[in-house]
Scaffold this motif. Structure first.
Motif, PDB file in Angstrom:
ATOM      1  N   VAL A  31     -43.148 107.642  74.603  1.00 54.05           N
ATOM      2  CA  VAL A  31     -43.895 108.536  73.714  1.00 54.05           C
ATOM      3  C   VAL A  31     -43.463 108.329  72.266  1.00 54.05           C
ATOM      4  O   VAL A  31     -44.297 108.219  71.366  1.00 54.05           O
ATOM      5  CB  VAL A  31     -43.695 110.005  74.120  1.00 54.05           C
ATOM      6  N   ARG A  32     -42.165 108.222  72.079  1.00 56.18           N
ATOM      7  CA  ARG A  32     -41.690 108.024  70.714  1.00 56.18           C
ATOM      8  C   ARG A  32     -42.158 106.680  70.167  1.00 56.18           C
ATOM      9  O   ARG A  32     -42.561 106.564  69.004  1.00 56.18           O
ATOM     10  CB  ARG A  32     -40.164 108.124  70.661  1.00 56.18           C
ATOM     11  N   ALA A  33     -42.116 105.665  71.025  1.00 52.22           N
ATOM     12  CA  ALA A  33     -42.575 104.341  70.603  1.00 52.22           C
ATOM     13  C   ALA A  33     -44.054 104.365  70.240  1.00 52.22           C
ATOM     14  O   ALA A  33     -44.472 103.761  69.243  1.00 52.22           O
ATOM     15  CB  ALA A  33     -42.309 103.330  71.716  1.00 52.22           C
ATOM     16  N   LEU A  34     -44.821 105.064  71.033  1.00 58.57           N
ATOM     17  CA  LEU A  34     -46.262 105.147  70.758  1.00 58.57           C
ATOM     18  C   LEU A  34     -46.521 105.861  69.440  1.00 58.57           C
ATOM     19  O   LEU A  34     -47.433 105.513  68.692  1.00 58.57           O
ATOM     20  CB  LEU A  34     -46.977 105.877  71.900  1.00 58.57           C
ATOM     21  N   ARG A  35     -45.697 106.837  69.149  1.00 54.98           N
ATOM     22  CA  ARG A  35     -45.874 107.553  67.897  1.00 54.98           C
ATOM     23  C   ARG A  35     -45.497 106.659  66.726  1.00 54.98           C
ATOM     24  O   ARG A  35     -46.205 106.581  65.735  1.00 54.98           O
ATOM     25  CB  ARG A  35     -45.028 108.830  67.897  1.00 54.98           C
ATOM     26  N   GLU A  36     -44.380 105.960  66.873  1.00 49.79           N
ATOM     27  CA  GLU A  36     -43.932 105.094  65.787  1.00 49.79           C
ATOM     28  C   GLU A  36     -44.859 103.901  65.601  1.00 49.79           C
ATOM     29  O   GLU A  36     -44.954 103.343  64.503  1.00 49.79           O
ATOM     30  CB  GLU A  36     -42.497 104.628  66.052  1.00 49.79           C
ATOM     31  N   ALA A  37     -45.518 103.492  66.659  1.00 53.61           N
ATOM     32  CA  ALA A  37     -46.452 102.370  66.551  1.00 53.61           C
ATOM     33  C   ALA A  37     -47.776 102.801  65.935  1.00 53.61           C
ATOM     34  O   ALA A  37     -48.645 101.969  65.669  1.00 53.61           O
ATOM     35  CB  ALA A  37     -46.689 101.757  67.931  1.00 53.61           C
ATOM     36  N   GLY A  38     -47.930 104.087  65.728  1.00 53.73           N
ATOM     37  CA  GLY A  38     -49.159 104.566  65.113  1.00 53.73           C
ATOM     38  C   GLY A  38     -50.302 104.748  66.096  1.00 53.73           C
ATOM     39  O   GLY A  38     -51.431 104.985  65.683  1.00 53.73           O
ATOM     40  N   VAL A  39     -50.014 104.633  67.376  1.00 52.52           N
ATOM     41  CA  VAL A  39     -51.073 104.841  68.378  1.00 52.52           C
ATOM     42  C   VAL A  39     -51.307 106.335  68.556  1.00 52.52           C
ATOM     43  O   VAL A  39     -52.435 106.815  68.547  1.00 52.52           O
ATOM     44  CB  VAL A  39     -50.684 104.195  69.724  1.00 52.52           C
ATOM     45  N   LEU A  40     -50.216 107.035  68.701  1.00 56.00           N
ATOM     46  CA  LEU A  40     -50.263 108.495  68.824  1.00 56.00           C
ATOM     47  C   LEU A  40     -50.093 109.065  67.423  1.00 56.00           C
ATOM     48  O   LEU A  40     -48.987 109.100  66.899  1.00 56.00           O
ATOM     49  CB  LEU A  40     -49.126 108.928  69.746  1.00 56.00           C
TER      50      LEU A  40
END
Lengths: 165, 165
Positions: free
Chosen positions: B53-62
């Motif tokens: 979840v954190r990775a998805l947020r940092e990747a700009g997906v979330l």
DNA sequence: TGTGAAAATTGTAACAT
DNA sequence: ATGTTACAATTTTCACA
């Protein structure tokens, strides 16, 4: 014993005070904000804040909290509005078409409108070809659809919303 | 907590596996779902899930998780689409108008489009008078606005969104 | 990478004001 | 109806397969 307890009300009107509005504004910005942070921002105790949030949810004011995804990061950088005009308007068939349109991948929002058009589709796709395919293969194939018109979307911005202030 | 890595990533493309998609789908439905529930649904350990979840947020997906409010419960049962057509298109002024429109109370979304119209406003108001006032006092007052056309919105439905499957 | 068990934070409920 | 305290649940961190 204090008086009346609100029943599980339908989504009609609700009397909201400043605390409620502050909570709603904060959760609209960040729906995962912790209850403690919410309470601090609203200027009330944590327990009070939790109670308010639950009440707002049960009153139907707070309907959902959803994650928002980046269309670009998901490979859908091209946004468009597809205006759909129908030929026939049989209630059943309109509803059926509605269901189909909403379920299409890439369709973000469907507006059922009155006026020149019948449906407005906000879509996000990979590129021009995907847009064409979406329209030809999933929209205009329906016999009810008489005409479509597509507008390119340069940018979408969420408004400040429903809250006063 | 110190060591931030190089950069906050751009919203470009991202390679998502089934776990990511499951997480995104779940959070799109219920953004407040607990990490434990998410992990169970995605079939991974809780720590792994939190990491994703954190990775998805940092990747700009979330990009965000926001609360959704009921326009009806907030006293705005009337939805409309206002098509705004401009006379002049000076870049500066268009942007300025854009900002103004987005900030208006009752404005849910503003689409900046190319084609017949320039802006499409999705608004929710208390009633017909409020709609008229909004248009006359806050939209058509701008000298740039040449013409508006309003469509009543019967219903709005959120599409299944951006995820495949 | 992904996992499992620790500490740290947070949500929830009971009680008092 | 709000605030405070205590307890349960959850998230987060870290060592390890």
């Amino acid at each position: 014993m204090a008086g009346e307890r609100p029943k599980k009300t339908q989504p009609h009107q609700a009397a909201l005070d400043g605390t409620d509005l502050a909570i709603l504004a904060a959760l609209t910005e960040d729906g995962r904000m912790t209850n403690a942070a919410l309470a601090a921002r609203a200027g009330v105790a944590e327990s009070t804040c939790a109670y308010r949030v639950r009440a707002l949810r049960e009153a139907g004011v707070l309907t959902a909290v959803r994650a928002h995804l980046s269309p670009e990061a998901l490979g859908r950088p091209l946004h468009a509005i597809i205006k759909v005009r129908l030929g026939s308007h049989s209630r059943e068939l309109v509803h059926h078409l509605y269901d189909r349109l909403v379920a299409l991948p890439g369709v973000l929002t469907v507006f059922h409108v009155g006026g020149d058009d019948d449906f407005l589709l906000h879509v996000a796709v990979a590129g021009p070809e995907a847009l064409r395919d979406l329209i030809l293969e999933h929209v205009t194939v329906h016999p009810m659809v008489r005409q479509t018109e597509t507008q390119l979307v340069f940018e979408v911005r969420e408004g400040r919303g429903l809250l006063p202030g």
